[in-house]
Design a protein around this motif. Sequence first.
Motif, PDB file in Angstrom:
ATOM      1  N   LEU A 304      15.210  75.836  55.822  1.00 28.93           N
ATOM      2  CA  LEU A 304      13.972  75.216  55.362  1.00 28.93           C
ATOM      3  C   LEU A 304      14.051  73.696  55.329  1.00 28.93           C
ATOM      4  O   LEU A 304      13.035  73.027  55.115  1.00 28.93           O
ATOM      5  CB  LEU A 304      13.620  75.716  53.958  1.00 28.93           C
ATOM      6  N   TYR A 305      15.271  73.167  55.523  1.00 24.83           N
ATOM      7  CA  TYR A 305      15.474  71.720  55.437  1.00 24.83           C
ATOM      8  C   TYR A 305      16.452  71.262  56.505  1.00 24.83           C
ATOM      9  O   TYR A 305      17.284  72.051  56.975  1.00 24.83           O
ATOM     10  CB  TYR A 305      16.052  71.324  54.066  1.00 24.83           C
ATOM     11  N   PHE A 306      16.364  70.009  56.860  1.00 20.80           N
ATOM     12  CA  PHE A 306      17.415  69.390  57.661  1.00 20.80           C
ATOM     13  C   PHE A 306      17.397  67.892  57.412  1.00 20.80           C
ATOM     14  O   PHE A 306      16.371  67.312  57.036  1.00 20.80           O
ATOM     15  CB  PHE A 306      17.285  69.713  59.155  1.00 20.80           C
ATOM     16  N   VAL A 307      18.559  67.287  57.588  1.00 19.66           N
ATOM     17  CA  VAL A 307      18.708  65.844  57.406  1.00 19.66           C
ATOM     18  C   VAL A 307      19.747  65.368  58.405  1.00 19.66           C
ATOM     19  O   VAL A 307      20.603  66.151  58.848  1.00 19.66           O
ATOM     20  CB  VAL A 307      19.140  65.502  55.955  1.00 19.66           C
ATOM     21  N   ALA A 308      19.670  64.103  58.764  1.00 20.26           N
ATOM     22  CA  ALA A 308      20.643  63.543  59.700  1.00 20.26           C
ATOM     23  C   ALA A 308      22.052  63.709  59.142  1.00 20.26           C
ATOM     24  O   ALA A 308      22.284  63.554  57.937  1.00 20.26           O
ATOM     25  CB  ALA A 308      20.341  62.076  59.957  1.00 20.26           C
ATOM     26  N   SER A 309      22.974  64.010  60.032  1.00 16.80           N
ATOM     27  CA  SER A 309      24.362  64.206  59.615  1.00 16.80           C
ATOM     28  C   SER A 309      25.126  62.900  59.526  1.00 16.80           C
ATOM     29  O   SER A 309      26.169  62.830  58.890  1.00 16.80           O
ATOM     30  CB  SER A 309      25.080  65.130  60.607  1.00 16.80           C
ATOM     31  N   GLY A 310      24.606  61.871  60.199  1.00 20.58           N
ATOM     32  CA  GLY A 310      25.335  60.606  60.262  1.00 20.58           C
ATOM     33  C   GLY A 310      26.240  60.536  61.471  1.00 20.58           C
ATOM     34  O   GLY A 310      26.838  59.498  61.757  1.00 20.58           O
ATOM     35  N   ASP A 311      26.352  61.658  62.182  1.00 19.62           N
ATOM     36  CA  ASP A 311      27.206  61.719  63.376  1.00 19.62           C
ATOM     37  C   ASP A 311      26.384  61.979  64.644  1.00 19.62           C
ATOM     38  O   ASP A 311      26.942  62.356  65.675  1.00 19.62           O
ATOM     39  CB  ASP A 311      28.257  62.821  63.210  1.00 19.62           C
ATOM     40  N   GLY A 312      25.090  61.816  64.544  1.00 18.58           N
ATOM     41  CA  GLY A 312      24.244  61.997  65.723  1.00 18.58           C
ATOM     42  C   GLY A 312      23.386  63.239  65.694  1.00 18.58           C
ATOM     43  O   GLY A 312      22.381  63.318  66.401  1.00 18.58           O
ATOM     44  N   GLY A 313      23.773  64.225  64.876  1.00 16.16           N
ATOM     45  CA  GLY A 313      23.011  65.461  64.799  1.00 16.16           C
ATOM     46  C   GLY A 313      22.352  65.620  63.441  1.00 16.16           C
ATOM     47  O   GLY A 313      22.050  64.637  62.760  1.00 16.16           O
ATOM     48  N   HIS A 314      22.136  66.873  63.031  1.00 14.57           N
ATOM     49  CA  HIS A 314      21.494  67.160  61.755  1.00 14.57           C
ATOM     50  C   HIS A 314      22.250  68.256  61.017  1.00 14.57           C
ATOM     51  O   HIS A 314      22.929  69.078  61.640  1.00 14.57           O
ATOM     52  CB  HIS A 314      20.040  67.597  61.961  1.00 14.57           C
ATOM     53  N   VAL A 315      22.111  68.247  59.697  1.00 15.92           N
ATOM     54  CA  VAL A 315      22.642  69.306  58.839  1.00 15.92           C
ATOM     55  C   VAL A 315      21.456  70.154  58.390  1.00 15.92           C
ATOM     56  O   VAL A 315      20.486  69.629  57.826  1.00 15.92           O
ATOM     57  CB  VAL A 315      23.373  68.728  57.618  1.00 15.92           C
ATOM     58  N   PHE A 316      21.530  71.452  58.625  1.00 15.35           N
ATOM     59  CA  PHE A 316      20.445  72.368  58.294  1.00 15.35           C
ATOM     60  C   PHE A 316      20.821  73.169  57.052  1.00 15.35           C
ATOM     61  O   PHE A 316      21.953  73.661  56.939  1.00 15.35           O
ATOM     62  CB  PHE A 316      20.171  73.317  59.464  1.00 15.35           C
ATOM     63  N   THR A 317      19.885  73.304  56.130  1.00 16.50           N
ATOM     64  CA  THR A 317      20.170  73.992  54.862  1.00 16.50           C
ATOM     65  C   THR A 317      19.011  74.919  54.500  1.00 16.50           C
ATOM     66  O   THR A 317      17.885  74.766  54.984  1.00 16.50           O
ATOM     67  CB  THR A 317      20.388  72.979  53.725  1.00 16.50           C
ATOM     68  N   LYS A 318      19.314  75.861  53.585  1.00 23.02           N
ATOM     69  CA  LYS A 318      18.343  76.896  53.226  1.00 23.02           C
ATOM     70  C   LYS A 318      17.708  76.690  51.862  1.00 23.02           C
ATOM     71  O   LYS A 318      16.696  77.328  51.554  1.00 23.02           O
ATOM     72  CB  LYS A 318      19.036  78.271  53.264  1.00 23.02           C
ATOM     73  N   SER A 319      18.316  75.836  51.056  1.00 24.32           N
ATOM     74  CA  SER A 319      17.775  75.609  49.721  1.00 24.32           C
ATOM     75  C   SER A 319      17.687  74.121  49.435  1.00 24.32           C
ATOM     76  O   SER A 319      18.356  73.303  50.081  1.00 24.32           O
ATOM     77  CB  SER A 319      18.658  76.275  48.658  1.00 24.32           C
ATOM     78  N   LEU A 320      16.878  73.763  48.433  1.00 24.69           N
ATOM     79  CA  LEU A 320      16.717  72.359  48.068  1.00 24.69           C
ATOM     80  C   LEU A 320      18.015  71.783  47.535  1.00 24.69           C
ATOM     81  O   LEU A 320      18.342  70.619  47.819  1.00 24.69           O
ATOM     82  CB  LEU A 320      15.602  72.217  47.031  1.00 24.69           C
TER      83      LEU A 320
END
Length: 340
Positions: A304-320
């Motif tokens: 439900l969420y994603f944010v930049a990883s800082g390494d060029g990609g994104h981190v995807f997560t399921k909860s706030l």
Amino acid sequence: MIKKLAIVLLLIVAASLVAMFYAKSEVTRYVQQPLNIESEQLITIEHGKTLKSALWMMEQQGWITGNTFARLLPRLYPEVIHIRAGTYQVHPGETLQQALMTMVKGEEFQFTITFIEGSRFSEWRSQLGMAKGLVHKTKGLSEADIAKALGESHQKLEGLLLAETYHYTEGMSDLDILKRAHQSLTRELDAAWETRQKNLPLDTPYQALILASIIEKETAIESERERVASVFVNRLNKGMRLQTDPTVIYGMGDKYDGNIRKKDLSTPTPYNTYVINGLPPTPIAMPGVNSVRAALNPEKSNYLYFVASGDGGHVFTKSLAEHNRAVRDYLRKLRANKSN
């Protein structure tokens, strides 16, 4: 007396043959001369211009050396007579005959223009305005006027043109390019719509374009597109706001100066997905084919969420809670990079 006449006639015939041989060799030397150029050059043959005009232009440019026997070229090399109007590219090392045969065959020089995925229609207009060889038919037309000329029912063309490289020849118009881009986008969208997943929260192909444009702006990493699509599809299915920064930026228009502030996230615009429910009213950019396909065939996930990883990609997560941790990790990386 007769013998003397025979000798005279023989001498005349011999002289004529020598003259003919010399003339032919001179014409051959003329037509086989290499072009005197160090790099590729363009030459435009206008409608109604003849072989003589083309030869004169090349001679004036210093590309070839003139020859008094050049007038015999059409008789001895009739295959080079019927040159066609157009713009042609000539190359170092090729002969005059080769250059002329390119014109006879009508193998016109292909200009290219490349539109970047994720670009806006305003950027397309700027590119088209500077493109060489194009007739500018859309100059002075509004976006709605151009959309009408393309046969498009929507007045905004954002998202309705396929971003890729287009080839064209001298004398084509910017409207010709836009028609091809619109037809290409329609073809790709129709194909993707026919093979879409079931039960997507998208009622029309146009809504798929809107989502695809957001995906395009959120990631340039091919392997992430379907996962990014899954986040937005999951949020739409749950009735959650999309809360995506690119839509906020688009809604800010000329007010955007490179930064999004907290007040920008709460300022209502038709495109601010932190404020509105569902999709914005139009696409926010020109999506590529892969983003269109991702929007209609997202990855199966619970993200439900994603944010930049800082390494060029994104981190995807399921909860706030997981998302907030990922945000903190990203901010730590930013601070660490700034201090180094």
